[in-house]
Design a protein around this motif. Structure first.
Motif, PDB file in Angstrom:
ATOM      1  N   VAL A 196       0.856  -1.179   0.000  1.00  0.00           N
ATOM      2  CA  VAL A 196       0.000   0.000   0.000  1.00  0.00           C
ATOM      3  C   VAL A 196       0.896   1.235   0.000  1.00  0.00           C
ATOM      4  O   VAL A 196       1.868   1.299   0.764  1.00  0.00           O
ATOM      5  N   LEU A 197       0.578   2.203  -0.851  1.00  0.00           N
ATOM      6  CA  LEU A 197       1.353   3.440  -0.843  1.00  0.00           C
ATOM      7  C   LEU A 197       0.469   4.648  -1.082  1.00  0.00           C
ATOM      8  O   LEU A 197      -0.612   4.542  -1.670  1.00  0.00           O
ATOM      9  N   SER A 198       0.940   5.788  -0.628  1.00  0.00           N
ATOM     10  CA  SER A 198       0.226   7.051  -0.808  1.00  0.00           C
ATOM     11  C   SER A 198       0.916   7.893  -1.889  1.00  0.00           C
ATOM     12  O   SER A 198       2.020   7.566  -2.333  1.00  0.00           O
ATOM     13  N   ALA A 199       0.245   8.968  -2.302  1.00  0.00           N
ATOM     14  CA  ALA A 199       0.787   9.906  -3.303  1.00  0.00           C
ATOM     15  C   ALA A 199       1.255   9.190  -4.569  1.00  0.00           C
ATOM     16  O   ALA A 199       2.334   9.459  -5.097  1.00  0.00           O
ATOM     17  N   ALA A 200       0.431   8.279  -5.060  1.00  0.00           N
ATOM     18  CA  ALA A 200       0.820   7.433  -6.189  1.00  0.00           C
ATOM     19  C   ALA A 200       0.435   8.003  -7.553  1.00  0.00           C
ATOM     20  O   ALA A 200       0.719   7.390  -8.576  1.00  0.00           O
ATOM     21  N   ALA A 201      -0.206   9.157  -7.575  1.00  0.00           N
ATOM     22  CA  ALA A 201      -0.710   9.685  -8.844  1.00  0.00           C
ATOM     23  C   ALA A 201       0.386  10.213  -9.758  1.00  0.00           C
ATOM     24  O   ALA A 201       0.225  10.226 -10.976  1.00  0.00           O
ATOM     25  N   GLN A 202       1.495  10.650  -9.171  1.00  0.00           N
ATOM     26  CA  GLN A 202       2.574  11.179  -9.999  1.00  0.00           C
ATOM     27  C   GLN A 202       3.895  11.118  -9.243  1.00  0.00           C
ATOM     28  O   GLN A 202       3.940  10.737  -8.073  1.00  0.00           O
ATOM     29  N   GLY A 203       4.969  11.469  -9.939  1.00  0.00           N
ATOM     30  CA  GLY A 203       6.271  11.553  -9.297  1.00  0.00           C
ATOM     31  C   GLY A 203       6.789  10.239  -8.751  1.00  0.00           C
ATOM     32  O   GLY A 203       6.610   9.171  -9.344  1.00  0.00           O
ATOM     33  N   ILE A 204       7.434  10.299  -7.598  1.00  0.00           N
ATOM     34  CA  ILE A 204       8.052   9.115  -7.001  1.00  0.00           C
ATOM     35  C   ILE A 204       7.011   8.055  -6.676  1.00  0.00           C
ATOM     36  O   ILE A 204       7.233   6.859  -6.890  1.00  0.00           O
ATOM     37  N   GLY A 205       5.859   8.466  -6.159  1.00  0.00           N
ATOM     38  CA  GLY A 205       4.816   7.504  -5.818  1.00  0.00           C
ATOM     39  C   GLY A 205       4.359   6.707  -7.019  1.00  0.00           C
ATOM     40  O   GLY A 205       4.205   5.475  -6.943  1.00  0.00           O
ATOM     41  N   ARG A 206       4.136   7.379  -8.132  1.00  0.00           N
ATOM     42  CA  ARG A 206       3.702   6.694  -9.353  1.00  0.00           C
ATOM     43  C   ARG A 206       4.788   5.742  -9.859  1.00  0.00           C
ATOM     44  O   ARG A 206       4.506   4.577 -10.198  1.00  0.00           O
ATOM     45  N   ALA A 207       6.031   6.233  -9.892  1.00  0.00           N
ATOM     46  CA  ALA A 207       7.141   5.397 -10.364  1.00  0.00           C
ATOM     47  C   ALA A 207       7.303   4.167  -9.485  1.00  0.00           C
ATOM     48  O   ALA A 207       7.559   3.065  -9.977  1.00  0.00           O
ATOM     49  N   ALA A 208       7.139   4.342  -8.174  1.00  0.00           N
ATOM     50  CA  ALA A 208       7.277   3.218  -7.250  1.00  0.00           C
ATOM     51  C   ALA A 208       6.143   2.214  -7.432  1.00  0.00           C
ATOM     52  O   ALA A 208       6.374   0.999  -7.442  1.00  0.00           O
ATOM     53  N   ALA A 209       4.907   2.706  -7.583  1.00  0.00           N
ATOM     54  CA  ALA A 209       3.762   1.816  -7.769  1.00  0.00           C
ATOM     55  C   ALA A 209       3.956   0.935  -8.998  1.00  0.00           C
ATOM     56  O   ALA A 209       3.715  -0.284  -8.956  1.00  0.00           O
ATOM     57  N   ILE A 210       4.417   1.528 -10.086  1.00  0.00           N
ATOM     58  CA  ILE A 210       4.644   0.780 -11.323  1.00  0.00           C
ATOM     59  C   ILE A 210       5.792  -0.218 -11.147  1.00  0.00           C
ATOM     60  O   ILE A 210       5.698  -1.381 -11.576  1.00  0.00           O
ATOM     61  N   ALA A 211       6.866   0.220 -10.505  1.00  0.00           N
ATOM     62  CA  ALA A 211       8.011  -0.669 -10.275  1.00  0.00           C
ATOM     63  C   ALA A 211       7.614  -1.848  -9.387  1.00  0.00           C
ATOM     64  O   ALA A 211       8.015  -2.992  -9.636  1.00  0.00           O
ATOM     65  N   PHE A 212       6.819  -1.586  -8.343  1.00  0.00           N
ATOM     66  CA  PHE A 212       6.346  -2.668  -7.474  1.00  0.00           C
ATOM     67  C   PHE A 212       5.525  -3.673  -8.274  1.00  0.00           C
ATOM     68  O   PHE A 212       5.699  -4.889  -8.133  1.00  0.00           O
ATOM     69  N   ALA A 213       4.615  -3.160  -9.096  1.00  0.00           N
ATOM     70  CA  ALA A 213       3.746  -4.034  -9.883  1.00  0.00           C
ATOM     71  C   ALA A 213       4.554  -4.884 -10.862  1.00  0.00           C
ATOM     72  O   ALA A 213       4.285  -6.085 -11.035  1.00  0.00           O
ATOM     73  N   LYS A 214       5.536  -4.288 -11.492  1.00  0.00           N
ATOM     74  CA  LYS A 214       6.356  -5.015 -12.459  1.00  0.00           C
ATOM     75  C   LYS A 214       7.167  -6.120 -11.790  1.00  0.00           C
ATOM     76  O   LYS A 214       7.545  -7.095 -12.453  1.00  0.00           O
ATOM     77  N   THR A 243      -2.842   4.872  -3.641  1.00  0.00           N
ATOM     78  CA  THR A 243      -3.784   5.898  -3.201  1.00  0.00           C
ATOM     79  C   THR A 243      -3.269   7.297  -3.502  1.00  0.00           C
ATOM     80  O   THR A 243      -2.065   7.527  -3.632  1.00  0.00           O
ATOM     81  N   ASP A 244      -4.220   8.214  -3.590  1.00  0.00           N
ATOM     82  CA  ASP A 244      -3.891   9.627  -3.805  1.00  0.00           C
ATOM     83  C   ASP A 244      -5.191  10.406  -3.685  1.00  0.00           C
ATOM     84  O   ASP A 244      -6.283   9.807  -3.672  1.00  0.00           O
ATOM     85  N   ILE A 245      -5.098  11.733  -3.622  1.00  0.00           N
ATOM     86  CA  ILE A 245      -6.301  12.563  -3.631  1.00  0.00           C
ATOM     87  C   ILE A 245      -6.641  13.037  -5.040  1.00  0.00           C
ATOM     88  O   ILE A 245      -7.724  13.539  -5.283  1.00  0.00           O
ATOM     89  N   ASN A 246      -5.678  12.868  -5.971  1.00  0.00           N
ATOM     90  CA  ASN A 246      -5.877  13.282  -7.359  1.00  0.00           C
ATOM     91  C   ASN A 246      -6.487  12.111  -8.148  1.00  0.00           C
ATOM     92  O   ASN A 246      -5.777  11.263  -8.686  1.00  0.00           O
ATOM     93  N   SER A 247      -7.801  12.079  -8.206  1.00  0.00           N
ATOM     94  CA  SER A 247      -8.496  10.942  -8.814  1.00  0.00           C
ATOM     95  C   SER A 247      -8.210  10.803 -10.304  1.00  0.00           C
ATOM     96  O   SER A 247      -8.079   9.682 -10.817  1.00  0.00           O
ATOM     97  N   GLU A 248      -8.100  11.919 -11.014  1.00  0.00           N
ATOM     98  CA  GLU A 248      -7.887  11.858 -12.467  1.00  0.00           C
ATOM     99  C   GLU A 248      -6.528  11.281 -12.805  1.00  0.00           C
ATOM    100  O   GLU A 248      -6.405  10.396 -13.661  1.00  0.00           O
ATOM    101  N   LYS A 256      -7.229   3.789  -5.372  1.00  0.00           N
ATOM    102  CA  LYS A 256      -8.281   4.233  -4.456  1.00  0.00           C
ATOM    103  C   LYS A 256      -7.980   5.664  -4.019  1.00  0.00           C
ATOM    104  O   LYS A 256      -6.859   5.973  -3.608  1.00  0.00           O
ATOM    105  N   VAL A 257      -8.985   6.515  -4.109  1.00  0.00           N
ATOM    106  CA  VAL A 257      -8.830   7.909  -3.674  1.00  0.00           C
ATOM    107  C   VAL A 257      -8.908   7.942  -2.154  1.00  0.00           C
ATOM    108  O   VAL A 257      -9.929   7.576  -1.558  1.00  0.00           O
ATOM    109  N   VAL A 258      -7.816   8.367  -1.532  1.00  0.00           N
ATOM    110  CA  VAL A 258      -7.733   8.449  -0.075  1.00  0.00           C
ATOM    111  C   VAL A 258      -6.955   9.705   0.308  1.00  0.00           C
ATOM    112  O   VAL A 258      -5.881   9.957  -0.236  1.00  0.00           O
ATOM    113  N   ASP A 259      -7.516  10.470   1.232  1.00  0.00           N
ATOM    114  CA  ASP A 259      -6.797  11.602   1.822  1.00  0.00           C
ATOM    115  C   ASP A 259      -6.129  11.080   3.087  1.00  0.00           C
ATOM    116  O   ASP A 259      -6.791  10.829   4.092  1.00  0.00           O
TER     117      ASP A 259
END
Length: 268
Positions: A33-51, A59-64, A78-81
């Motif tokens: 589980v990780l936060s701030a995954a919509a962009q930047g380090i969080g997004r890169a980490a989420a993709i790397a974990f999945a791969k 999770t993130d607050i930026n739903s789009e 999942k959108v989570v503040d």
């Protein structure tokens, strides 16, 4: 002939083992589980974990922006503040267990202590520190029940590691993250929990680019950021994600309570 046959068998067995290692991911089966995954380090980490074979809840607050990760089969968004206790606790209740918790959410305030109003201080501390407190407190009991767990917190070189101009409240909050990391690591090491933090230098992310564009002279602001990088360039989010994968994997099983600096020598 018998000896040759044994050698051939061992050689074939080694080849099979090597092939299996190539097929298997470094994080196969891990629930992250990780936060701030919509962009930047969080997004890169989420993709790397999945791969690497993990089952990721991003999770993130930026739903789009978060929706862009829906194309990865092993990533659930999942959108989570994470500054809201009820939302964090609801997220924790949804998951049977979590192997790795990665706290990434953060905010960078620009200015000295004289430029920092109380609302700026409170907001920064809420996003950068309180969110980690809430997430750890919600997910740690699940880890303790299984006698195993891995927590990774996003800190920064701008903290207790290095004094950085115009980063008063940000550096204070990230120094607190380092303290939180060491405290959790020390308190629960005998219960199978480990906790580390990552301390990047300047990372080229959408957040940084937005802050540069917000300056009176964006071109000069970019030059100033690059001028302080002794490597001649900024770090990429993907480079930080490689470190995230290592800390999330069993390769780092003997590592806890430590700041992992990835700054291209900026602190030197």
């Amino acid at each position: 002939m018998a000896e040759t046959g044994i050698l051939d068998f061992l050689s074939a067995l080694l080849c099979v083992q090597t092939c299996l290692q190539c097929i298997m991911g470094r994080l196969d089966g891990k629930v992250i589980v990780l936060s701030a995954a919509a962009q930047g380090i969080g997004r890169a980490a989420a993709i790397a974990f999945a791969k690497e074979g993990a089952h990721v809840t991003a999770t993130d607050i930026n739903s789009e922006k978060l929706k862009e990760l829906d194309s990865y089969p092993s990533i659930k968004t999942k959108v989570v503040d994470v500054t809201k206790r009820d939302q964090v606790e609801a997220l924790a209740k949804e998951l049977d267990h979590v192997d790795v918790l990665f706290n990434v959410a953060g905010f960078v305030h620009h200015g000295t202590i004289l430029d920092c109003d109380e609302k700026d201080w409170d907001f920064t501390m809420s996003v950068n520190v309180r969110s980690m407190y809430l997430m750890i407190k919600a997910f740690l009991p699940k880890m303790l029940a299984r006698k195993t767990g891995n927590i990774i917190n996003m800190a920064s070189v701008a903290s207790s590691i290095k004094g950085v101009p115009q980063r008063c409240v940000y550096s204070t909050s990230k120094a607190a993250v380092i303290g939180l990391t060491k405290s959790v690591a020390a308190d629960f090491i005998e219960q199978g929990i480990r906790c580390n933090c990552i301390c990047p230098g300047t990372v080229d992310t959408p957040s940084l680019r937005d802050r540069i564009q917000a300056r009176p002279d964006p071109e000069q602001a970019l030059k100033d950021f690059l001028a302080r990088q002794k490597t001649g360039r900024m770090c990429t989010a993907e480079e930080v994600a490689h470190l995230c994968v290592y800390l999330a994997s069993d390769e780092s099983a003997y590592v806890t309570g430590t700041e992992h600096i990835i700054d291209g020598g900026w602190r030197l």
